[in-house]
Design a protein around this motif. Structure first.
Motif, PDB file in Angstrom:
ATOM      1  N   ALA A   5       0.832  -1.211   0.000  1.00  0.00           N
ATOM      2  CA  ALA A   5       0.000   0.000   0.000  1.00  0.00           C
ATOM      3  C   ALA A   5       0.861   1.254   0.000  1.00  0.00           C
ATOM      4  O   ALA A   5       0.500   2.263  -0.595  1.00  0.00           O
ATOM      5  CB  ALA A   5      -0.913   0.001   1.227  1.00  0.00           C
ATOM      6  N   SER A   6       2.027   1.182   0.685  1.00  0.00           N
ATOM      7  CA  SER A   6       2.882   2.368   0.767  1.00  0.00           C
ATOM      8  C   SER A   6       3.483   2.732  -0.575  1.00  0.00           C
ATOM      9  O   SER A   6       3.995   3.832  -0.760  1.00  0.00           O
ATOM     10  CB  SER A   6       3.987   2.135   1.801  1.00  0.00           C
ATOM     11  N   ASN A   7       3.495   1.763  -1.537  1.00  0.00           N
ATOM     12  CA  ASN A   7       4.062   2.041  -2.850  1.00  0.00           C
ATOM     13  C   ASN A   7       3.029   2.586  -3.831  1.00  0.00           C
ATOM     14  O   ASN A   7       3.320   2.750  -5.009  1.00  0.00           O
ATOM     15  CB  ASN A   7       4.671   0.759  -3.432  1.00  0.00           C
ATOM     16  N   THR A   8       1.818   2.807  -3.368  1.00  0.00           N
ATOM     17  CA  THR A   8       0.759   3.301  -4.248  1.00  0.00           C
ATOM     18  C   THR A   8       0.769   4.830  -4.286  1.00  0.00           C
ATOM     19  O   THR A   8       0.822   5.494  -3.247  1.00  0.00           O
ATOM     20  CB  THR A   8      -0.618   2.810  -3.758  1.00  0.00           C
ATOM     21  N   THR A   9       0.748   5.369  -5.507  1.00  0.00           N
ATOM     22  CA  THR A   9       0.648   6.816  -5.686  1.00  0.00           C
ATOM     23  C   THR A   9      -0.815   7.195  -5.855  1.00  0.00           C
ATOM     24  O   THR A   9      -1.529   6.577  -6.652  1.00  0.00           O
ATOM     25  CB  THR A   9       1.442   7.266  -6.926  1.00  0.00           C
ATOM     26  N   ARG A  10      -1.249   8.203  -5.134  1.00  0.00           N
ATOM     27  CA  ARG A  10      -2.656   8.635  -5.204  1.00  0.00           C
ATOM     28  C   ARG A  10      -2.736  10.070  -5.705  1.00  0.00           C
ATOM     29  O   ARG A  10      -2.041  10.967  -5.213  1.00  0.00           O
ATOM     30  CB  ARG A  10      -3.325   8.522  -3.841  1.00  0.00           C
ATOM     31  N   PHE A  11      -3.598  10.286  -6.692  1.00  0.00           N
ATOM     32  CA  PHE A  11      -3.865  11.621  -7.237  1.00  0.00           C
ATOM     33  C   PHE A  11      -5.366  11.870  -7.169  1.00  0.00           C
ATOM     34  O   PHE A  11      -6.159  11.019  -7.593  1.00  0.00           O
ATOM     35  CB  PHE A  11      -3.378  11.714  -8.693  1.00  0.00           C
ATOM     36  N   VAL A  12      -5.766  13.021  -6.597  1.00  0.00           N
ATOM     37  CA  VAL A  12      -7.190  13.367  -6.489  1.00  0.00           C
ATOM     38  C   VAL A  12      -7.452  14.641  -7.286  1.00  0.00           C
ATOM     39  O   VAL A  12      -6.762  15.648  -7.117  1.00  0.00           O
ATOM     40  CB  VAL A  12      -7.613  13.573  -5.019  1.00  0.00           C
ATOM     41  N   TRP A  13      -8.442  14.571  -8.161  1.00  0.00           N
ATOM     42  CA  TRP A  13      -8.796  15.695  -9.046  1.00  0.00           C
ATOM     43  C   TRP A  13     -10.189  16.176  -8.660  1.00  0.00           C
ATOM     44  O   TRP A  13     -11.166  15.437  -8.789  1.00  0.00           O
ATOM     45  CB  TRP A  13      -8.773  15.212 -10.488  1.00  0.00           C
ATOM     46  N   LYS A  14     -10.284  17.419  -8.182  1.00  0.00           N
ATOM     47  CA  LYS A  14     -11.586  18.024  -7.876  1.00  0.00           C
ATOM     48  C   LYS A  14     -12.047  18.843  -9.083  1.00  0.00           C
ATOM     49  O   LYS A  14     -11.332  19.733  -9.557  1.00  0.00           O
ATOM     50  CB  LYS A  14     -11.500  18.939  -6.651  1.00  0.00           C
ATOM     51  N   ILE A  15     -13.240  18.548  -9.576  1.00  0.00           N
ATOM     52  CA  ILE A  15     -13.793  19.219 -10.760  1.00  0.00           C
ATOM     53  C   ILE A  15     -14.974  20.078 -10.314  1.00  0.00           C
ATOM     54  O   ILE A  15     -16.009  19.557  -9.895  1.00  0.00           O
ATOM     55  CB  ILE A  15     -14.243  18.194 -11.816  1.00  0.00           C
ATOM     56  N   ASN A  16     -14.787  21.391 -10.370  1.00  0.00           N
ATOM     57  CA  ASN A  16     -15.822  22.334  -9.944  1.00  0.00           C
ATOM     58  C   ASN A  16     -16.724  22.734 -11.116  1.00  0.00           C
ATOM     59  O   ASN A  16     -16.343  22.601 -12.282  1.00  0.00           O
ATOM     60  CB  ASN A  16     -15.193  23.589  -9.340  1.00  0.00           C
ATOM     61  N   LYS A  17     -17.907  23.230 -10.802  1.00  0.00           N
ATOM     62  CA  LYS A  17     -18.877  23.733 -11.789  1.00  0.00           C
ATOM     63  C   LYS A  17     -19.126  22.701 -12.886  1.00  0.00           C
ATOM     64  O   LYS A  17     -19.121  23.000 -14.080  1.00  0.00           O
ATOM     65  CB  LYS A  17     -18.405  25.064 -12.380  1.00  0.00           C
ATOM     66  N   PHE A  18     -19.361  21.465 -12.478  1.00  0.00           N
ATOM     67  CA  PHE A  18     -19.528  20.385 -13.450  1.00  0.00           C
ATOM     68  C   PHE A  18     -20.740  20.604 -14.344  1.00  0.00           C
ATOM     69  O   PHE A  18     -20.710  20.250 -15.531  1.00  0.00           O
ATOM     70  CB  PHE A  18     -19.656  19.042 -12.719  1.00  0.00           C
ATOM     71  N   SER A  19     -21.826  21.168 -13.802  1.00  0.00           N
ATOM     72  CA  SER A  19     -23.041  21.381 -14.607  1.00  0.00           C
ATOM     73  C   SER A  19     -22.755  22.283 -15.803  1.00  0.00           C
ATOM     74  O   SER A  19     -23.223  22.037 -16.917  1.00  0.00           O
ATOM     75  CB  SER A  19     -24.154  21.977 -13.745  1.00  0.00           C
ATOM     76  N   ASP A  20     -21.948  23.350 -15.575  1.00  0.00           N
ATOM     77  CA  ASP A  20     -21.586  24.240 -16.685  1.00  0.00           C
ATOM     78  C   ASP A  20     -20.720  23.511 -17.707  1.00  0.00           C
ATOM     79  O   ASP A  20     -20.880  23.690 -18.920  1.00  0.00           O
ATOM     80  CB  ASP A  20     -20.838  25.473 -16.150  1.00  0.00           C
ATOM     81  N   ILE A  21     -19.778  22.675 -17.213  1.00  0.00           N
ATOM     82  CA  ILE A  21     -18.900  21.919 -18.124  1.00  0.00           C
ATOM     83  C   ILE A  21     -19.729  20.974 -18.983  1.00  0.00           C
ATOM     84  O   ILE A  21     -19.535  20.876 -20.202  1.00  0.00           O
ATOM     85  CB  ILE A  21     -17.842  21.156 -17.309  1.00  0.00           C
ATOM     86  N   LEU A  22     -20.684  20.263 -18.367  1.00  0.00           N
ATOM     87  CA  LEU A  22     -21.541  19.331 -19.107  1.00  0.00           C
ATOM     88  C   LEU A  22     -22.429  20.078 -20.102  1.00  0.00           C
ATOM     89  O   LEU A  22     -22.619  19.629 -21.238  1.00  0.00           O
ATOM     90  CB  LEU A  22     -22.401  18.526 -18.123  1.00  0.00           C
ATOM     91  N   LYS A  23     -22.936  21.220 -19.701  1.00  0.00           N
ATOM     92  CA  LYS A  23     -23.799  22.013 -20.581  1.00  0.00           C
ATOM     93  C   LYS A  23     -23.048  22.457 -21.828  1.00  0.00           C
ATOM     94  O   LYS A  23     -23.555  22.379 -22.956  1.00  0.00           O
ATOM     95  CB  LYS A  23     -24.344  23.223 -19.815  1.00  0.00           C
ATOM     96  N   ARG A  24     -21.785  22.909 -21.648  1.00  0.00           N
ATOM     97  CA  ARG A  24     -20.977  23.331 -22.801  1.00  0.00           C
ATOM     98  C   ARG A  24     -20.664  22.147 -23.709  1.00  0.00           C
ATOM     99  O   ARG A  24     -20.651  22.264 -24.937  1.00  0.00           O
ATOM    100  CB  ARG A  24     -19.688  24.003 -22.318  1.00  0.00           C
ATOM    101  N   ALA A  25     -20.412  20.988 -23.083  1.00  0.00           N
ATOM    102  CA  ALA A  25     -20.111  19.794 -23.883  1.00  0.00           C
ATOM    103  C   ALA A  25     -21.312  19.383 -24.718  1.00  0.00           C
ATOM    104  O   ALA A  25     -21.176  19.026 -25.893  1.00  0.00           O
ATOM    105  CB  ALA A  25     -19.673  18.652 -22.962  1.00  0.00           C
ATOM    106  N   LYS A  26     -22.493  19.408 -24.135  1.00  0.00           N
ATOM    107  CA  LYS A  26     -23.706  19.046 -24.882  1.00  0.00           C
ATOM    108  C   LYS A  26     -23.986  20.043 -26.006  1.00  0.00           C
ATOM    109  O   LYS A  26     -24.571  19.690 -27.031  1.00  0.00           O
ATOM    110  CB  LYS A  26     -24.906  18.975 -23.931  1.00  0.00           C
ATOM    111  N   ALA A  27     -23.549  21.299 -25.813  1.00  0.00           N
ATOM    112  CA  ALA A  27     -23.747  22.316 -26.844  1.00  0.00           C
ATOM    113  C   ALA A  27     -22.645  22.281 -27.901  1.00  0.00           C
ATOM    114  O   ALA A  27     -22.677  23.042 -28.868  1.00  0.00           O
ATOM    115  CB  ALA A  27     -23.806  23.706 -26.215  1.00  0.00           C
ATOM    116  N   GLY A  28     -21.653  21.384 -27.710  1.00  0.00           N
ATOM    117  CA  GLY A  28     -20.574  21.255 -28.689  1.00  0.00           C
ATOM    118  C   GLY A  28     -19.512  22.323 -28.578  1.00  0.00           C
ATOM    119  O   GLY A  28     -18.689  22.481 -29.475  1.00  0.00           O
TER     120      GLY A  28
END
Length: 435
Positions: free
Chosen positions: A280-303
């Motif tokens: 377990a000590s050899n495992t690298t952990r990366f955490v990505w926080k994604i804010n304002k996801f609704s706006d990101i999804l809306k832009r993606a759906k709009a192309g």
């Protein structure tokens, strides 16, 4: 005409003439002194308002316009004229101020100027909501000193209130000083009573300072030191008992710790015998926080913008360089417009020359359920198995093509639990040892 007769007139004629008004200056309709006199073609004088009201009533009853004095037909536009000469004479007549107690006399034309400043005229109080009417000479003192509706400032909180409401305000004013409910003879602003009782009042019952070692006594704040001095021996007994108990628990904890360490060592040895090298000590952990996801999804759906990328990260101090690619609206054809897609991208890094290729490390991608109770969480977890060598070979350009899951999580499932809280989600990437 000579004489001392005076006439009190109805609204619009509130004048007391010093001498009796001549007949020629009286309206033939209301029989009062002419107000805005007009002269008809047939030679009769009327108040302008009286004659217009006569015409209005005649028209309402279907009759023609006629002179009220001789019944002659009149054209109201051509046969009726302002009588300015008579108006000037009437305005020159002497009148007495109608206000009781005032002995002013003067010409009628000066009435307005006098009335506007007459100290005996009855006027209304200028303070809002006050119903009082009084002579003007008393108004200033009333408004400033005696009116129950005058605005005054609370002496404690400085808020403005009508004088008649000040007693009620004082009854709830936060800054009004009241006596301590414990009876300590201190006077404190009403809003500070809870703080006084909790922190300052000498009569508040508080726990003994040695409550953590077993003393259950509650004494008035002023008597705490006396209690501590009197109960010193008892407190020492409590301390000894507490110390002995702590030592016993510490010894038990140390024994439990040693037993646990022995079990861990035994398990590690078993794993090593079976050929497992990942820890377990050899495992690298990366955490990505994604804010304002609704706006990101809306832009993606709009192309407008279909993909977003995390910051690059290394698997360890001298390891592989990776990043995460996220398509909020899925990839064509799988997952398009229904799912969120997630991929891992191998990038050109500083230590590529000394690393084994292709990349073979175990990669686990987790969409974290943000449920407050960790036991109740239902994370979405996928493991990336580096099968396609072209995706995990040593990069010849800045980065390889991403590899991952086009249908990582559906939009419906994404909103079914607390994956998205305050419009933010967390992706966790754990990179283990080589497979």
């Amino acid at each position: 005409m000579a004489g001392a007769a005076r006439q009190r007139l109805p609204s619009g004629h509130e004048d007391e003439f010093v001498n009796e008004v001549e007949y020629d200056f009286q309206c033939l309709i209301c029989h009062l002194p002419l107000k805005e006199p007009v002269l008809t073609r047939c030679g009769h004088r009327f108040c302008k308002g009286c004659l217009e009201e006569h015409f209005r009533r005649s028209a309402a009853e279907g009759f023609p316009h006629i002179c009220p004095a001789d019944r002659e037909n009149l054209d109201r536009d051509r046969d009726v004229f302002p009588d300015k000469a008579t108006e000037r004479k009437i305005l020159s007549l002497a009148i007495k101020c109608p206000s009781e107690g005032c002995d002013w006399t003067g010409e009628l034309r000066g009435k307005k100027t006098h009335v506007d400043s007459c100290q005996f005229k009855v006027v209304s109080c200028s303070n809002q909501n006050c119903p009082v009417a009084l002579k003007r000479k008393y108004l200033e003192n009333h408004v400033a000193f005696t009116c129950q509706w005058r605005i005054i400032e609370c002496r404690y909180c400085k808020e403005p209130h009508p004088e008649c409401h000040m007693k009620a305000h004082t009854g709830k004013c936060a800054r009004f000083p009241v006596n301590c409910p414990n009876g300590c003879n201190n006077s404190i602003p009403r809003e500070m009573i809870p703080n006084h009782i909790e922190k300052d009042c000498p009569l508040t019952l508080i726990s003994c300072p040695y409550v953590q070692i077993g003393c259950k006594e509650k004494v008035e704040r002023k008597n705490v030191q006396a209690h501590v001095n009197l109960a010193m021996g008892e407190h020492l007994d409590f301390a000894c008992t507490k110390l002995n108990s702590t030592l016993v628990k510490l010894d038990e904890t140390q024994k439990d710790t040693r037993r646990l360490e022995e079990k861990v060592e035994a398990l590690q040895k078993q794993l090593e015998k079976k050929g497992y090298k990942e820890r377990a000590s050899n495992t690298t952990r990366f955490v990505w926080k994604i804010n304002k996801f609704s706006d990101i999804l809306k832009r993606a759906k709009a192309g407008l913008k279909g993909k977003i990328e995390s910051d690059p990260f290394y698997t360890d101090s001298y390891g592989y360089k990776l990043k995460v690619l996220l398509n909020p609206n899925g990839c064509w054809p799988n997952g398009w417009d229904t799912h969120m897609s997630v991929s891992i991208i191998v990038m050109k890094g500083e230590y590529d020359a000394i690393l084994p290729w292709p990349f073979r490390n175990k990669v686990t991608i987790t969409l974290i359920d943000q449920e407050e109770d960790p036991i109740k969480r239902q994370d979405v977890v996928y493991c990336v198995v580096p099968m396609k060598e072209r995706n995990f070979a040593r990069p010849q350009k800045e980065e390889n093509t991403g590899y991952g899951y086009p249908e990582f999580v559906s939009h419906e499932e994404l909103r079914s639990r607390r994956y998205l809280v305050e419009d933010s989600l967390f992706l966790q990437v754990d990179v283990g040892s080589s497979l």
